[in-house]
Design a protein around this motif. Structure first.
Motif, PDB file in Angstrom:
ATOM      1  N   ARG A 329       0.765  -1.247  -0.055  1.00 17.93           N
ATOM      2  CA  ARG A 329      -0.025  -0.010   0.103  1.00 17.93           C
ATOM      3  C   ARG A 329       0.925   1.167  -0.017  1.00 17.93           C
ATOM      4  NH1 ARG A 329      -2.743  -3.698   2.953  1.00 17.93           N
ATOM      5  NH2 ARG A 329      -4.783  -4.014   2.597  1.00 17.93           N
ATOM      6  N   ASN A 330       1.998   1.178   0.587  1.00 17.30           N
ATOM      7  CA  ASN A 330       2.973   2.260   0.705  1.00 17.30           C
ATOM      8  C   ASN A 330       3.501   2.680  -0.847  1.00 17.30           C
ATOM      9  OD1 ASN A 330       4.211  -0.236   0.665  1.00 17.30           O
ATOM     10  ND2 ASN A 330       6.205   1.049   0.733  1.00 17.30           N
ATOM     11  N   LYS A 348      -6.371  21.433  -2.159  1.00 17.82           N
ATOM     12  CA  LYS A 348      -5.852  21.124  -0.903  1.00 17.82           C
ATOM     13  C   LYS A 348      -6.960  21.138   0.294  1.00 17.82           C
ATOM     14  CE  LYS A 348      -0.808  21.877  -1.100  1.00 17.82           C
ATOM     15  NZ  LYS A 348      -0.626  22.115  -2.607  1.00 17.82           N
ATOM     16  N   LEU A 349      -8.091  22.053   0.269  1.00 17.27           N
ATOM     17  CA  LEU A 349      -8.848  22.162   1.176  1.00 17.27           C
ATOM     18  C   LEU A 349     -10.127  21.094   0.956  1.00 17.27           C
ATOM     19  CD1 LEU A 349      -9.373  25.914   1.549  1.00 17.27           C
ATOM     20  CD2 LEU A 349      -8.240  24.461   3.337  1.00 17.27           C
ATOM     21  N   PHE A 350     -10.556  21.130  -0.214  1.00 13.66           N
ATOM     22  CA  PHE A 350     -11.638  20.243  -0.695  1.00 13.66           C
ATOM     23  C   PHE A 350     -11.397  18.831  -1.180  1.00 13.66           C
ATOM     24  CE2 PHE A 350     -13.335  24.620  -0.455  1.00 13.66           C
ATOM     25  CZ  PHE A 350     -14.326  24.496   0.539  1.00 13.66           C
ATOM     26  N   GLY A 351      -9.946  18.583  -1.700  1.00  9.11           N
ATOM     27  CA  GLY A 351      -9.854  17.131  -2.039  1.00  9.11           C
ATOM     28  C   GLY A 351      -9.379  17.227  -3.518  1.00  9.11           C
ATOM     29  N   LEU A 352      -8.903  15.897  -3.794  1.00 12.50           N
ATOM     30  CA  LEU A 352      -8.664  15.698  -5.318  1.00 12.50           C
ATOM     31  C   LEU A 352      -9.745  14.581  -5.980  1.00 12.50           C
ATOM     32  CD1 LEU A 352      -4.993  14.684  -5.103  1.00 12.50           C
ATOM     33  CD2 LEU A 352      -5.863  16.948  -5.359  1.00 12.50           C
ATOM     34  N   GLY A 353     -10.725  14.127  -5.103  1.00 13.22           N
ATOM     35  CA  GLY A 353     -11.884  13.224  -5.273  1.00 13.22           C
ATOM     36  C   GLY A 353     -11.445  11.882  -5.239  1.00 13.22           C
ATOM     37  N   TYR A 354     -12.073  10.954  -6.002  1.00  6.22           N
ATOM     38  CA  TYR A 354     -11.777   9.541  -5.893  1.00  6.22           C
ATOM     39  C   TYR A 354     -10.470   9.367  -6.392  1.00  6.22           C
ATOM     40  CZ  TYR A 354     -12.397   4.466  -6.936  1.00  6.22           C
ATOM     41  OH  TYR A 354     -12.211   3.136  -7.061  1.00  6.22           O
ATOM     42  N   ALA A 355      -9.509   8.536  -5.538  1.00 10.74           N
ATOM     43  CA  ALA A 355      -8.264   7.914  -6.069  1.00 10.74           C
ATOM     44  C   ALA A 355      -7.293   8.961  -6.696  1.00 10.74           C
ATOM     45  CB  ALA A 355      -8.525   6.899  -7.105  1.00 10.74           C
ATOM     46  N   GLY A 356      -7.407  10.260  -6.315  1.00  9.59           N
ATOM     47  CA  GLY A 356      -6.739  11.329  -6.742  1.00  9.59           C
ATOM     48  C   GLY A 356      -6.894  11.664  -8.511  1.00  9.59           C
ATOM     49  N   TYR A 358      -6.100  10.283 -11.403  1.00  6.15           N
ATOM     50  CA  TYR A 358      -5.896   9.082 -12.121  1.00  6.15           C
ATOM     51  C   TYR A 358      -5.885   9.404 -13.585  1.00  6.15           C
ATOM     52  CZ  TYR A 358     -10.885   8.974 -11.745  1.00  6.15           C
ATOM     53  OH  TYR A 358     -12.213   9.251 -11.857  1.00  6.15           O
ATOM     54  N   THR A 359      -5.218   8.746 -14.420  1.00  6.15           N
ATOM     55  CA  THR A 359      -5.128   8.921 -15.774  1.00  6.15           C
ATOM     56  C   THR A 359      -5.331   7.470 -16.480  1.00  6.15           C
ATOM     57  OG1 THR A 359      -2.542   8.406 -15.768  1.00  6.15           O
ATOM     58  CG2 THR A 359      -3.350  10.935 -15.762  1.00  6.15           C
ATOM     59  N   GLY A 360      -5.531   6.549 -15.447  1.00  4.88           N
ATOM     60  CA  GLY A 360      -5.825   5.261 -16.340  1.00  4.88           C
ATOM     61  C   GLY A 360      -6.720   4.589 -15.268  1.00  4.88           C
ATOM     62  N   GLU A 361      -6.665   3.461 -14.713  1.00  2.00           N
ATOM     63  CA  GLU A 361      -7.667   2.703 -13.842  1.00  2.00           C
ATOM     64  C   GLU A 361      -7.350   3.197 -12.509  1.00  2.00           C
ATOM     65  OE1 GLU A 361     -10.056  -0.231 -12.655  1.00  2.00           O
ATOM     66  OE2 GLU A 361      -9.626   0.112 -14.822  1.00  2.00           O
ATOM     67  N   PRO A 362      -8.539   4.040 -11.848  1.00  2.64           N
ATOM     68  CA  PRO A 362      -8.317   4.569 -10.619  1.00  2.64           C
ATOM     69  C   PRO A 362      -7.892   3.435  -9.543  1.00  2.64           C
ATOM     70  CG  PRO A 362     -10.630   5.127 -11.633  1.00  2.64           C
ATOM     71  CD  PRO A 362      -9.921   4.102 -12.620  1.00  2.64           C
ATOM     72  N   LYS A 363      -7.161   4.029  -8.472  1.00  2.79           N
ATOM     73  CA  LYS A 363      -6.486   3.227  -7.709  1.00  2.79           C
ATOM     74  C   LYS A 363      -6.472   3.664  -6.290  1.00  2.79           C
ATOM     75  CE  LYS A 363      -4.644  -0.660  -5.359  1.00  2.79           C
ATOM     76  NZ  LYS A 363      -5.515  -1.784  -5.121  1.00  2.79           N
ATOM     77  N   LEU A 372      -9.212   9.320   2.688  1.00  2.00           N
ATOM     78  CA  LEU A 372     -10.053  10.286   3.091  1.00  2.00           C
ATOM     79  C   LEU A 372      -9.762  11.462   2.925  1.00  2.00           C
ATOM     80  CD1 LEU A 372     -12.003   9.438   6.307  1.00  2.00           C
ATOM     81  CD2 LEU A 372     -13.041   9.825   4.122  1.00  2.00           C
ATOM     82  N   PHE A 373      -8.188  11.852   3.519  1.00  2.00           N
ATOM     83  CA  PHE A 373      -7.544  13.164   3.131  1.00  2.00           C
ATOM     84  C   PHE A 373      -7.388  13.696   2.043  1.00  2.00           C
ATOM     85  CE2 PHE A 373      -3.739  15.578   3.241  1.00  2.00           C
ATOM     86  CZ  PHE A 373      -4.125  16.803   4.234  1.00  2.00           C
ATOM     87  N   PHE A 374      -6.844  12.636   1.027  1.00  4.62           N
ATOM     88  CA  PHE A 374      -6.443  13.018  -0.262  1.00  4.62           C
ATOM     89  C   PHE A 374      -7.556  13.437  -1.006  1.00  4.62           C
ATOM     90  CE2 PHE A 374      -2.523  10.855   0.574  1.00  4.62           C
ATOM     91  CZ  PHE A 374      -1.843  11.916   0.844  1.00  4.62           C
ATOM     92  N   ALA A 375      -8.742  12.644  -0.800  1.00  4.43           N
ATOM     93  CA  ALA A 375      -9.896  12.691  -1.731  1.00  4.43           C
ATOM     94  C   ALA A 375     -10.833  13.858  -1.152  1.00  4.43           C
ATOM     95  CB  ALA A 375     -10.838  11.177  -1.237  1.00  4.43           C
ATOM     96  N   TYR A 376     -10.942  14.053   0.090  1.00  6.79           N
ATOM     97  CA  TYR A 376     -11.729  15.315   0.531  1.00  6.79           C
ATOM     98  C   TYR A 376     -11.129  16.426   1.044  1.00  6.79           C
ATOM     99  CZ  TYR A 376     -15.250  11.731  -0.333  1.00  6.79           C
ATOM    100  OH  TYR A 376     -15.973  10.640  -1.089  1.00  6.79           O
TER     101      TYR A 376
END
Length: 455
Positions: A329-330, A348-356, A358-363, A372-376
């Motif tokens: 996972r790291n 930075k305040l409201f996030g990047l959404g699901y899986a950041g 992504y340019t291919g398959e979301p992971k 949670l932190f990166f998405a929201y």
């Protein structure tokens, strides 16, 4: 018990919803494996119950905290909604279905916490509602344990790990090993609390059957998470019950229920540890210990070289030992961390959404708090976690105000359940974003809150 008909009706609905969880999970397994369906009965029922819960929160109760909870949820939906809309227009790739599905899974956990909080009306017998919830979890776990054992005996069980993987284990008629392992870890202390509450005479050992079924299931599943969770819970409960019995003897106030609880707990511990060497878990743990040992020995020269030559310093996230412990996972943290670092203040305040980005398959990273932190973003993360912060503030306050109550057996086991749930969420994921799992964690956290409220 002071409770209106409408309130009691929803409590009954909630109880049957909890009991139905393993059935929904098994139906999901058969739907995906044998029919290849993406939209399953489990998803439909849980989304419907989410809607029913929101209706109950807004219109189905007269709890004095209702207005505060509605205000919190409105603020939560606004914050997450802003991030969703912004990412819809600015994200390089935006899969609407995946993003919406992730958003619904995210709000499920806080909505369940708010719903269960409102079940406990002032003036009602909190102990009765507590037993009501614990009995529903116990029944659900009987279904989990029986289904896993029957699936293994009939040779129809799904493997925990992919064929060819060095580890072994069986998850019965459930689809995801991580999720069923987390369910066992979180629910086992709750089932144990219910057994302790119901034990008065030795004939009440029947209430310990769910604990035994779940303990055996943990050994069959083969994951270290479920095994260590059950091991820690059994040992701590044994210590607590032993100390309680000793204190009663010293006070010349021994009652038969304390002795019977201790005997039942001791029998459970003996059976569990006696059968452990015969199970997949023991084999997996032994092999993993050897692998980690070898990784540590290989990493030592690298650490020495880094101290000597700082210019060639390797990232902590690239550590071989960390890769083994976190099951790779790291490696998924680095790209989304870079995306977040490069993002503007709004993201930075409201996030990047699901899986950041992504340019291919979301992971996903599959470490729930990081996802949670990166998405929201910072704001979304703080708002989502607000109920957790408040509940654990109440727990800490209890420690300083009533030490005796803090170290009560019920409270210790609730803390174990919450600690395991949140620990698994942080290290292995599949808790806060998995409605099948998060409902049990929500029950634990609300029971923790009301325990501190009573004492």
């Amino acid at each position: 018990m002071v409770i209106d008909v409408k309130q009691q009706k929803f409590i009954d609905i909630f109880k049957w919803f909890v009991i139905s969880q393993p059935i929904l999970d098994m139906l999901t397994y058969f739907s995906i494996v044998y029919f290849g369906l993406n939209i399953t009965v489990g998803i439909i029922v849980r989304v419907l119950f989410l809607a029913i819960s929101l209706i109950y929160i807004c219109f189905g109760n007269n709890h004095p905290w209702k207005k505060y909870i509605i205000t919190y949820l409105a603020f939560l939906f606004i914050i997450l909604g802003i991030g969703f809309v912004v990412n819809f227009f600015t994200k390089p790739e935006f899969y609407l279905f995946s993003e919406m599905q992730f958003l619904i899974k995210t709000i499920y956990f806080p909505v369940m916490i708010c719903t269960i909080l409102l079940l406990f009306l002032p003036g009602s017998k909190l102990a009765d509602i507590k037993k009501y919830l614990l009995s529903s979890v116990s029944i659900a776990m009987v279904l989990v344990g029986l289904s896993i054992i029957i699936a293994v005996l009939t040779n129809t069980a799904k493997l925990t790990y992919k064929p060819g993987y060095p580890k072994i284990g069986y998850i019965g008629w459930f689809f995801a090993g991580n999720e069923i392992g987390a369910i066992v870890a979180i629910a086992f202390p709750l089932v144990l609390i219910y057994a302790i509450l119901k034990t008065r005479q030795l004939k009440d050992i029947v209430f310990w059957v769910p604990t035994l079924l779940l303990a055996v299931s943990a050994l069959i599943i083969g994951t270290k998470v479920s095994y260590l969770a059950v091991t820690i819970t059994i040992i701590l409960s044994l210590i607590c019950n032993l100390l309680y019995w000793i204190l009663q003897r010293r006070a010349a106030n021994v009652n038969s229920s304390a002795k019977n609880v201790l005997l039942c707990n001791l029998v459970l511990a003996i059976i569990f540890f006696a059968v452990t060497p015969l199970t997949p878990t023991y084999s997996n743990m032994k092999d993993e210990y050897t692998t980690v040992n070898e990784a540590v020995q290989k990493e030592e020269p690298v650490v020495i070289e880094e101290k000597v030559a700082e210019a060639e310093q390797a990232s902590f996230l690239d550590s071989k030992l960390l890769t083994i412990l976190l099951s790779k996972r790291n490696l998924y943290i680095k790209p989304v961390l870079e995306d977040y670092a490069d993002a503007g203040l709004f993201n930075k305040l409201f996030g990047l959404g699901y899986a950041g980005y992504y340019t291919g398959e979301p992971k996903l990273i599959e470490m729930d708090f990081l996802d949670l932190f990166f998405a929201y973003g910072l704001l979304g993360f703080l708002v989502i976690c607000l109920p957790l912060f408040y509940i654990f503030w109440r727990v800490l306050r209890l420690l300083f105000r009533n030490v005796g109550a803090f170290f009560g057996t019920d409270h210790i086991l609730l803390l174990v359940s919450a600690g395991l749930g949140l620990g698994i969420a942080f290290l292995a994921g599949h808790v806060l974003f998995a409605p099948a799992v998060s409902v049990y964690l929500a029950i634990t956290l609300v029971l923790l809150f009301y325990y501190s409220h009573e004492h």
